[in-house]
Design an enzyme around this catalytic site. Structure first.
Site, PDB file in Angstrom:
ATOM      1  N   GLU A 176      -2.089   4.746  -4.830  1.00  0.00           N
ATOM      2  CA  GLU A 176      -1.371   5.923  -5.380  1.00  0.00           C
ATOM      3  C   GLU A 176      -1.303   6.117  -6.811  1.00  0.00           C
ATOM      4  OE1 GLU A 176       2.269   5.646  -3.048  1.00  0.00           O
ATOM      5  OE2 GLU A 176       1.190   6.165  -1.259  1.00  0.00           O
ATOM      6  N   GLU A 288      -3.784   5.445   6.864  1.00  0.00           N
ATOM      7  CA  GLU A 288      -2.461   5.515   7.522  1.00  0.00           C
ATOM      8  C   GLU A 288      -2.085   6.739   8.351  1.00  0.00           C
ATOM      9  OE1 GLU A 288       0.238   4.907   4.056  1.00  0.00           O
ATOM     10  OE2 GLU A 288      -1.052   3.413   3.249  1.00  0.00           O
TER      11      GLU A 288
END
Ligand code: GLA
Length: 389
Positions: A176, A288
């Site tokens: 991220e 995810e």
């Protein structure tokens, strides 16, 4: 002959009874765990490994652990391999729970995914501090110190598992770093404050060096991010990945998180994103998955109605049908949890009292329509019965 008559009779009665099962009873049967239901990892054996991220608690519960190992052949530790778990105190590496989870995965022939080496969250508090408090990022000496800490963490953690017969198959090296609302597309974090955007190349380089310490490459190294299908974010990520590749940075793949809603984004956009990253020659992992129903359901009325449950089933079906068509570039697919009782979405700040329903199994491990969406969408009730968005 005498035996044949009763057998025929039993068969006749069974067929008649099943035939007489009401629609409701048939549905109930599909939504109740039994030994005959398809096993997810078997259904996907010709496509990709399929896994779930789980906390240590799941492994400790005999029932959950058994169920997990039955349906999945890949394991991600939800938090147990993150920096604040393995290096809570400086230079004291503690692998206890993650080790037990890795042992469990090995015993059950599951692949283990490493998640994650570098992130802006879940770092130990000492990472960016010295004994006087926060360190001045403008000083060369503090930048060097942070760089050393980064290298040391990556090297120790990677080697720890590499030395166990390369038990980890791939690592989410850095998580991220892109933030599309920033004017330059980079998330502002302690890492970028001290090391600039070089933190990405450095992380991959250190992970690669650690992997190569025994003279051979065993690990595949991935970048991982969420909302990758957002066109603006996707372009920033693409440009970053391309830059890394052009500079010869040792990166093998792109991890797409896919925390999505019932409505957003279109599955087509996810497909387009996979193609775009794969065009760089990278492996793709879907890292995810979960589907939050609260982009459609009002949080003030938190409930999984039959209609929403069916809509969730179709959402999973659409997603997995698309993923199957991309099996040549997808090297693994992971759900973030596997049953509703254990999902980070139950705990998110603004939804502390809102039960989440994002996964294929319910709180007592019964299959939901989402499960059928994954293993056999032909069993789903018609789409019209689910809400249309
Ligand atoms: C991010 C991280 C995961 C997990 C989830 C939800 O997606 O990559 O490790 O923490 O948030 O909590």
């Amino acid at each position: 002959m005498k035996k044949i008559i009763p057998i025929c009779l039993v068969a006749f009665v069974l067929v008649t009874l099943t035939g007489c099962m009401s629609e409701e009873e048939k549905r109930k049967e599909l939504l109740t765990t039994n030994d005959e239901m398809p096993i997810i990892q078997e259904v996907y054996k010709d496509y990709f490994p399929i896994g779930a991220a789980v906390p240590y608690t799941i492994i400790q519960s005999t029932q959950d652990a058994k169920f997990f190992a039955k349906h999945f052949n890949s394991m991600t530790c939800e938090n147990e391999m993150k920096p604040n778990s393995v290096q809570f105190s400086q230079n004291m590496f503690t692998f206890g729970n993650s080790q037990k989870m890795v042992d469990f995965a090995v015993e059950n022939n599951m692949r283990t995914v490493g998640h994650c080496l570098v992130w802006h969250n879940m770092n130990p508090v000492w990472y960016f501090k010295d004994k006087n408090g926060f360190m001045d990022p403008n000083l060369e000496s503090t930048r060097e110190l942070v760089d050393q800490r980064l290298k040391n963490h990556i090297e120790k953690v990677v080697r720890y598992y590499e030395d166990q017969d390369h038990v980890i198959e791939r690592w989410d090296v850095i998580n991220e770093v892109i933030e599309e609302t920033e004017s330059d597309g980079w998330r502002k974090t302690y890492w970028t404050e001290y090391l600039g955007t070089d933190v990405v190349a450095k992380s991959f380089q250190y992970a690669h060096e650690a992997d190569m310490m025994d003279g051979e490459k065993n690990l595949r190294l991935f970048y991982n991010d969420y909302n990758t299908y957002d066109p603006k974010k996707r372009q920033y990520i693409y440009d970053m990945l391309k830059g890394l590749i052009d500079d010869g940075v040792p990166i093998d793949g792109m991890g797409m998180q896919v925390h999505i809603g019932l409505k957003y984004p279109e599955v087509e956009e996810i497909a387009k994103t996979i193609d775009m990253f794969a065009s760089l020659g990278l492996d793709i992992e879907i890292t995810e998955i979960d589907v939050d129903i609260y982009d459609v359901v009002k949080e003030s009325q938190p409930m999984l109605t039959e209609e929403i449950d069916i809509a969730l089933g179709h959402r999973y079906a659409d997603l997995f049908n698309m993923l199957k068509t991309k099996k040549d570039v997808i090297t693994g697919v992971t759900l973030w949890g596997f049953y509703d009782g254990w999902s980070w979405l139950n705990l998110t700040q603004f939804k502390a009292l809102t039960p989440a329903y994002p996964l294929p199994f319910d709180r007592v491990l019964n299959p939901k329509w989402a499960y059928w969406g994954i293993v056999d969408p032909s069993k789903l009730p018609p789409r019209e019965e689910g809400l249309q968005f």
